[in-house]
Design an enzyme around this catalytic site. Structure first.
Site: not given
Ligand code: PA5
Length: 467
Positions: A293, A322, A436
């Site tokens: 960000e 793995h 937003k």
């Protein structure tokens, strides 16, 4: 050696350089020297401005006392729930996973008389509903955290929790169940908090969400969860002192920042953080937000379109050996791996001897899980280095408040420094704001009508492409 020096975290960047990795991918030491003037200039600017988060290690004793007092007064509560998202939640999650027992919520002995901790950090209906149905609301305190004081996810969580509290204990007792942590003089949360009489803590001006873990955003939780706030701040202060230094070769935040920046410029835009300790897995999650960000930006300080930003990836050793390691070893040369290595885990788990006749299993007997996880890290580091893959290690003597304070501060300063190298504003998030604003518009919030209109006029999807 002083206790502080013994607990000092160290940065090992040997495997970032050409001597170790080879000329094609490794960084030449002269490249670092070429930046020494630039580093001095940035240092002067950063120190001169004293960025908001850089003041946090020096916060008043008064605040710490107030937080501890509040946790003491409310010590009969069984559950402490953080309502917040992104920078308002990830720091607390990182501290909780790092510093408390892995099974804290169900381990009464290690938790003592402290409350269970819950941080939903999302508005998933199933998870949030299940939380409110599971905990005893009468014995719960909610800390509503929002710097802007209006984030849709957080305010929705709050409205639902508020209703539930009203149903269980009545509207007159609301203030016993809520704390608000927000900006002192902007946003709706402060308005609600004063209307309802909620105890309130403030996020200092100039400290953005992702840099706010050492403000009441993380510290209110820390006080309830029994985390030693003084030691946390002392660790951050120690790292601030180490990094108040414009010599690139001895400043870990700047040296690692510059190496990451040069790697990015050299065609390695992916930055993996891989702790070899489960307790640090959420530090990698917190850092992923901090790095992404802060550094993912469209424009530079002069407004030129540059679309920059390294992509952070979180991994976990040995688990991801793995899963992801195959890609790191043989995929494109587009990554830098940062290992977090813990020297002392605080507990030693022996692997018992058995099956002497089966050599492929019996060799493990007599070693410990500590030795195994450390060996796995050393082996992965060597394998990456042999394959000319950039990697570095942050060595942590043990995971405690003092080392966490150092680590979080180091990574914050490194991020701010890299923001300067990119010549961007590392402290805004216009991309997040846009998302937003669309949400507000679509949900019918006043003042965002044009966003709703944009949404309604969006290009229609081709059904042939929905299979
Ligand atoms: O780092 C940031 O600024 C963001 O991640 C915010 O923390 C997040 O969007 C929540 O915002 P607020 O604290 O204003 O509710």
């Amino acid at each position: 050696m002083t206790i502080k020096d013994k607990m000092r975290i160290r940065l090992d960047v040997n495997n970032m350089f050409a001597e170790s990795i080879g000329e094609e991918h490794g960084i030449k030491k002269e490249r670092i020297d070429q930046y020494s003037d630039k580093v001095r200039e940035i240092h002067k600017k950063i120190q001169g401005d004293k960025l908001g988060f850089m003041k946090l290690p020096y916060q008043e004793e008064e605040l710490i006392k107030e937080l501890q007092e509040m946790a003491r007064e409310r010590s009969e509560c069984e559950n402490f729930v953080i309502l917040g998202i992104g920078g308002s939640a990830l720091g607390s999650i990182a501290l909780q996973t790092a510093l408390n027992d892995p099974y804290y919520n169900i381990n009464d002995q290690s938790r003592g008389n402290r409350p269970r901790i819950f941080v939903p950090d999302n508005v998933d209906p199933v998870r949030f509903n299940s939380l409110l149905e599971t905990i005893d609301i009468k014995k719960t305190i909610f800390n509503v955290i929002s710097k802007s004081g209006g984030t849709a996810e957080t305010m929705s969580q709050f409205l639902i929790a508020r209703q539930k509290v009203i149903e269980e204990v009545g509207i007159d007792n609301l203030a016993d169940h809520f704390i608000a942590t927000t900006s002192a003089d902007s946003g709706y949360l402060i308005e609600i908090a004063s209307k309802e009489g909620f105890p309130t803590f403030f996020i200092p001006e100039g400290v953005g969400g992702r840099f706010s873990v050492l403000t009441p955003v993380g510290l209110v939780f820390a006080a309830f969860a029994g985390i030693d706030i003084k030691e946390l701040l002392s660790g951050a202060r120690f790292m601030d002192e180490i990094c108040d230094n414009d010599d690139i070769w001895t400043n870990p935040a700047y040296l690692n920042g510059l190496l990451q920046y040069l790697a990015y410029q050299g065609g390695k835009p992916l930055s993996v953080m891989m702790p070899y300790a489960h307790s640090l897995k959420d530090v990698a999650d917190w850092y992923r937000q901090l790095w992404a960000e802060s550094l993912g930006k469209e424009v530079d300080r002069e407004g030129n379109i540059i679309n920059v930003g390294p992509t952070p990836i979180k991994a976990l050793g040995a688990t991801d050996q793995h899963s992801q390691a195959q890609l790191y070893m043989e995929g494109p040369y587009d990554k830098v791996i940062t290992f977090l290595e813990v020297e002392d885990y605080g507990v030693e788990v022996e692997i018992p001897e058995a099956y002497k006749e089966i050599e492929g299993v019996s060799y493990l007997g007599g070693h410990s899980l500590n030795k195994l996880i450390k060996t796995e890290k050393d082996a992965t580091e060597l394998a990456l280095t042999r394959r000319n893959r950039l990697n570095c290690t942050i060595k942590i003597p043990e995971v405690n408040e003092f080392t966490m304070g150092q680590l979080l501060y180091l990574l914050e300063l490194q991020t701010a420094f890299v923001g300067e190298l990119f010549n961007i504003n590392a402290f805004n998030q216009p991309g997040v704001e846009l998302g937003k604003h669309y949400t507000y518009g679509i949900l019918g919030r006043k003042g965002y009508e044009n966003k709703k209109q944009e949404f309604n006029n969006r290009p229609q999807k081709n059904n042939d492409l929905i299979l």
